[in-house]
Design an enzyme around this catalytic site. Sequence first.
Site, PDB file in Angstrom:
ATOM      1  N   ASP A  13       0.816  -1.230   0.000  1.00  0.00           N
ATOM      2  CA  ASP A  13       0.000   0.000   0.000  1.00  0.00           C
ATOM      3  C   ASP A  13       0.845   1.274   0.000  1.00  0.00           C
ATOM      4  O   ASP A  13       0.435   2.303   0.525  1.00  0.00           O
ATOM      5  CB  ASP A  13      -0.966   0.034   1.208  1.00  0.00           C
ATOM      6  CG  ASP A  13      -1.888  -1.162   1.228  1.00  0.00           C
ATOM      7  OD1 ASP A  13      -2.238  -1.639   0.132  1.00  0.00           O
ATOM      8  OD2 ASP A  13      -2.250  -1.611   2.330  1.00  0.00           O
ATOM      9  N   LYS A  16       1.926   2.100  -5.126  1.00  0.00           N
ATOM     10  CA  LYS A  16       2.462   1.515  -6.370  1.00  0.00           C
ATOM     11  C   LYS A  16       1.520   1.753  -7.548  1.00  0.00           C
ATOM     12  O   LYS A  16       1.958   1.981  -8.668  1.00  0.00           O
ATOM     13  CB  LYS A  16       2.685   0.005  -6.186  1.00  0.00           C
ATOM     14  CG  LYS A  16       3.691  -0.323  -5.101  1.00  0.00           C
ATOM     15  CD  LYS A  16       3.777  -1.806  -4.854  1.00  0.00           C
ATOM     16  CE  LYS A  16       2.523  -2.408  -4.287  1.00  0.00           C
ATOM     17  NZ  LYS A  16       2.183  -1.967  -2.915  1.00  0.00           N
ATOM     18  N   GLY A  40      -4.463  -4.242  -3.743  1.00  0.00           N
ATOM     19  CA  GLY A  40      -5.478  -3.220  -3.994  1.00  0.00           C
ATOM     20  C   GLY A  40      -4.733  -1.959  -4.374  1.00  0.00           C
ATOM     21  O   GLY A  40      -4.064  -1.360  -3.541  1.00  0.00           O
ATOM     22  N   HIS A  41      -4.785  -1.598  -5.628  1.00  0.00           N
ATOM     23  CA  HIS A  41      -4.009  -0.458  -6.126  1.00  0.00           C
ATOM     24  C   HIS A  41      -4.959   0.670  -6.524  1.00  0.00           C
ATOM     25  O   HIS A  41      -5.790   0.504  -7.415  1.00  0.00           O
ATOM     26  CB  HIS A  41      -3.138  -0.883  -7.318  1.00  0.00           C
ATOM     27  CG  HIS A  41      -2.075  -1.863  -6.928  1.00  0.00           C
ATOM     28  ND1 HIS A  41      -1.152  -2.349  -7.808  1.00  0.00           N
ATOM     29  CD2 HIS A  41      -1.786  -2.436  -5.728  1.00  0.00           C
ATOM     30  CE1 HIS A  41      -0.339  -3.179  -7.170  1.00  0.00           C
ATOM     31  NE2 HIS A  41      -0.715  -3.260  -5.915  1.00  0.00           N
ATOM     32  N   GLN A 222       2.104  -5.936  -3.327  1.00  0.00           N
ATOM     33  CA  GLN A 222       2.576  -6.087  -1.942  1.00  0.00           C
ATOM     34  C   GLN A 222       3.883  -5.286  -1.738  1.00  0.00           C
ATOM     35  O   GLN A 222       4.192  -4.421  -2.530  1.00  0.00           O
ATOM     36  CB  GLN A 222       2.778  -7.576  -1.571  1.00  0.00           C
ATOM     37  CG  GLN A 222       1.498  -8.386  -1.462  1.00  0.00           C
ATOM     38  CD  GLN A 222       0.928  -8.824  -2.795  1.00  0.00           C
ATOM     39  OE1 GLN A 222       1.639  -9.351  -3.635  1.00  0.00           O
ATOM     40  NE2 GLN A 222      -0.348  -8.639  -2.997  1.00  0.00           N
TER      41      GLN A 222
HETATM   42  P1  GDP Z   1      -0.709   0.394  -3.540  1.00  0.00           P
HETATM   43  O1  GDP Z   1      -1.313  -0.867  -3.057  1.00  0.00           O
HETATM   44  O2  GDP Z   1       0.770   0.446  -3.301  1.00  0.00           O
HETATM   45  O3  GDP Z   1      -1.072   0.739  -4.946  1.00  0.00           O
HETATM   46  O4  GDP Z   1      -1.326   1.557  -2.617  1.00  0.00           O
HETATM   47  P2  GDP Z   1      -2.886   1.705  -2.209  1.00  0.00           P
HETATM   48  O5  GDP Z   1      -3.628   2.232  -3.366  1.00  0.00           O
HETATM   49  O6  GDP Z   1      -3.385   0.490  -1.547  1.00  0.00           O
HETATM   50  O7  GDP Z   1      -2.763   2.795  -1.069  1.00  0.00           O
HETATM   51  C1  GDP Z   1      -2.230   4.055  -1.297  1.00  0.00           C
HETATM   52  C2  GDP Z   1      -3.286   5.099  -0.929  1.00  0.00           C
HETATM   53  O8  GDP Z   1      -2.694   6.379  -0.880  1.00  0.00           O
HETATM   54  C3  GDP Z   1      -4.386   5.224  -1.945  1.00  0.00           C
HETATM   55  O9  GDP Z   1      -5.570   5.580  -1.286  1.00  0.00           O
HETATM   56  C4  GDP Z   1      -3.912   6.358  -2.854  1.00  0.00           C
HETATM   57  O10 GDP Z   1      -4.972   7.029  -3.520  1.00  0.00           O
HETATM   58  C5  GDP Z   1      -3.276   7.256  -1.854  1.00  0.00           C
HETATM   59  N1  GDP Z   1      -2.159   8.056  -2.303  1.00  0.00           N
HETATM   60  C6  GDP Z   1      -1.174   7.744  -3.180  1.00  0.00           C
HETATM   61  N2  GDP Z   1      -0.249   8.729  -3.207  1.00  0.00           N
HETATM   62  C7  GDP Z   1      -0.671   9.663  -2.331  1.00  0.00           C
HETATM   63  C8  GDP Z   1      -0.125  10.901  -1.873  1.00  0.00           C
HETATM   64  O11 GDP Z   1       0.954  11.324  -2.257  1.00  0.00           O
HETATM   65  N3  GDP Z   1      -0.848  11.594  -0.942  1.00  0.00           N
HETATM   66  C9  GDP Z   1      -2.027  11.141  -0.454  1.00  0.00           C
HETATM   67  N4  GDP Z   1      -2.658  11.889   0.449  1.00  0.00           N
HETATM   68  N5  GDP Z   1      -2.558   9.982  -0.851  1.00  0.00           N
HETATM   69  C10 GDP Z   1      -1.885   9.247  -1.763  1.00  0.00           C
HETATM   70  P1  IMO Z   2      -0.816  -4.123  -2.277  1.00  0.00           P
HETATM   71  O1  IMO Z   2      -0.389  -4.631  -3.617  1.00  0.00           O
HETATM   72  C1  IMO Z   2      -1.004  -4.576   2.041  1.00  0.00           C
HETATM   73  C2  IMO Z   2      -0.943  -8.647   3.633  1.00  0.00           C
HETATM   74  C3  IMO Z   2      -2.215  -9.014   4.364  1.00  0.00           C
HETATM   75  C4  IMO Z   2      -1.642  -9.967   5.399  1.00  0.00           C
HETATM   76  C5  IMO Z   2      -0.568 -10.703   4.623  1.00  0.00           C
HETATM   77  C6  IMO Z   2      -1.004 -12.038   4.047  1.00  0.00           C
HETATM   78  O2  IMO Z   2      -2.107  -3.410  -2.282  1.00  0.00           O
HETATM   79  O3  IMO Z   2       0.299  -3.375  -1.626  1.00  0.00           O
HETATM   80  P2  IMO Z   2      -2.545 -12.697   1.973  1.00  0.00           P
HETATM   81  O4  IMO Z   2      -3.995 -12.427   1.721  1.00  0.00           O
HETATM   82  O5  IMO Z   2      -1.649 -12.170   0.912  1.00  0.00           O
HETATM   83  O6  IMO Z   2      -2.273 -14.120   2.302  1.00  0.00           O
HETATM   84  O7  IMO Z   2      -2.225 -11.880   3.338  1.00  0.00           O
HETATM   85  O8  IMO Z   2      -0.197  -9.845   3.556  1.00  0.00           O
HETATM   86  N1  IMO Z   2      -1.132  -8.148   2.242  1.00  0.00           N
HETATM   87  C7  IMO Z   2      -1.110  -6.855   1.919  1.00  0.00           C
HETATM   88  N2  IMO Z   2      -1.011  -5.760   2.682  1.00  0.00           N
HETATM   89  N3  IMO Z   2      -1.065  -4.462   0.702  1.00  0.00           N
HETATM   90  C8  IMO Z   2      -1.134  -5.549  -0.094  1.00  0.00           C
HETATM   91  O9  IMO Z   2      -1.081  -5.485  -1.443  1.00  0.00           O
HETATM   92  C9  IMO Z   2      -1.207  -6.820   0.513  1.00  0.00           C
HETATM   93  N4  IMO Z   2      -1.305  -8.079   0.047  1.00  0.00           N
HETATM   94  C10 IMO Z   2      -1.239  -8.869   1.108  1.00  0.00           C
HETATM   95  O10 IMO Z   2      -2.816  -7.885   4.967  1.00  0.00           O
HETATM   96  O11 IMO Z   2      -1.021  -9.243   6.427  1.00  0.00           O
HETATM   97 MG    MG Z   3      -2.819  -1.557  -1.797  1.00  0.00          MG
END
Ligand code: GDP
Ligand code: IMO
Ligand code: MG
Length: 426
Positions: A13, A16, A40-41, A222
Amino acid sequence: MASLAIQGMQWGDEGKGKVTDFYASKAQVVVRSQGGNNAGHTIVHHGKKFALRLIPSGIFSPEVVNILADGTVINPSAFIEELEGLEKEGIASYHLLVSSRAQVLMPYHIDLDHASELVLAKSKIGTTGRGIGPCYADKAARLNIRMGDLLEKEYLKERLDEILPLKNKELASYGLKTYTKEELLDYLMKASEKIAPLITDTSSYLNKALAEGKKVLFEGAQGAMLCLDHGTYPYVTSSSPLASGIPLECGIPNEAVKDVLGIMKAYTTRVGEGPFPSEIQSDLAQLIRDRGHEYGTVTKRPRRIGWLDAAQLKYVKMISGVKYIALMLLDVLSCTDEIKICTGYLLDGKKIDYMPSSLAAYLRVKPVFETMPSWKEDISNIKNYADLPLNARNYISRVEELTNTQVVLISVGPDKDQTIIRKDIF
Ligand code: GDP
Ligand code: IMO
Ligand code: MG
């Protein structure tokens, strides 16, 4: 060969999705190499928020070929639901390929994921509940169906005959509902109506694209600390989020993965259980959680919040060869009075500057922090590095010093245009 690997440096999270979407318009191919819909991106496209799980974040760039490569695990119904959701939102003109070698994540993998978490009870991993662990376990046990098998109905029937008695025994041992061959065959055949045209040998496709000099972006899922081998085992996922895994997971030569862009938040978050030495226990955690909307994209769980951990980041650089850093969510720290960075730990009273490899020891460490002054200005509309408050620039410089890595991209908001570029790398 021009390629860039996007790799999470923390527990996932890190942003990416945003970074992949940002660079996607310069790429010809965007690849997800491992993981499944545990990812979840989040992408903000024309002001609207999208949460992608399996589909690569290049999907919003109509010219890009998006690939789900060999190392991924694919839940067919979740994949179709996600794709149809995008189509409903008007994302209709896209290119998407699915590897014939990718593993099919079956309904019973999800049942088994929930069941093992229930039995583990207090010691549960805190998985996303998407069946990822059981599917990768069956891959290693050679008990899975692969996406290419959906194109071969007779072979698929044989595979179900081989696999299902074993899986049903396992399900029954947990007191779970068992499956018939007919219901699973029916499910897979229905799914293949939509997916079959996308299934191909993506390794051959990628090798050809690379030989033709196409620009390829590898979208990590991840983060390094969730790596099955090098993360905080057993509180990890069941595959490797490291860029070094990409050649194997895509069926391409090592040298095809050129530069690694490490993605990190300006602080740290983690969902699920497991150690987190720099976790913030005060009310500040909730303040950061609210400002950063730190709730899981997949499970909506509140993310645990902590300060940056430089010892962890140094370790991640060592194991994965991160060349550049993208520093995300810097805007969120505008709410703080001061900023802390964990520079090492106390282990049994002794100061160390590395991450212990044993979980038992890692669970005992106490963080050692240094403190820096913060800033209060809203930085979310700043476009140039020089316009950032001095304390924000000092923080970035300290991150560069501690990680010995250049910060080339600074993100100050979820939108694409809330991005400060310091060096062109792709
Ligand atoms: P990923 O799994 O690495 O793609 O990241 P996620 O989407 O799960 O979580 C990142 C969160 O931060 C999302 O809600 C994005 O919309 C948000 N986000 C990304 N870059 C920024 C930033 O620079 N500032 C803020 N406030 N939110 C951001
Ligand atoms: P993105 O791509 C954050 C974590 C789960 C748990 C552990 C194992 O959005 O960064 P799983 O369901 O993979 O067997 O869970 O890994 N986990 C993540 N945490 N972002 C993710 O993906 C994750 N994918 C798995 O919360 O701790
Ligand atoms: Mg994510």
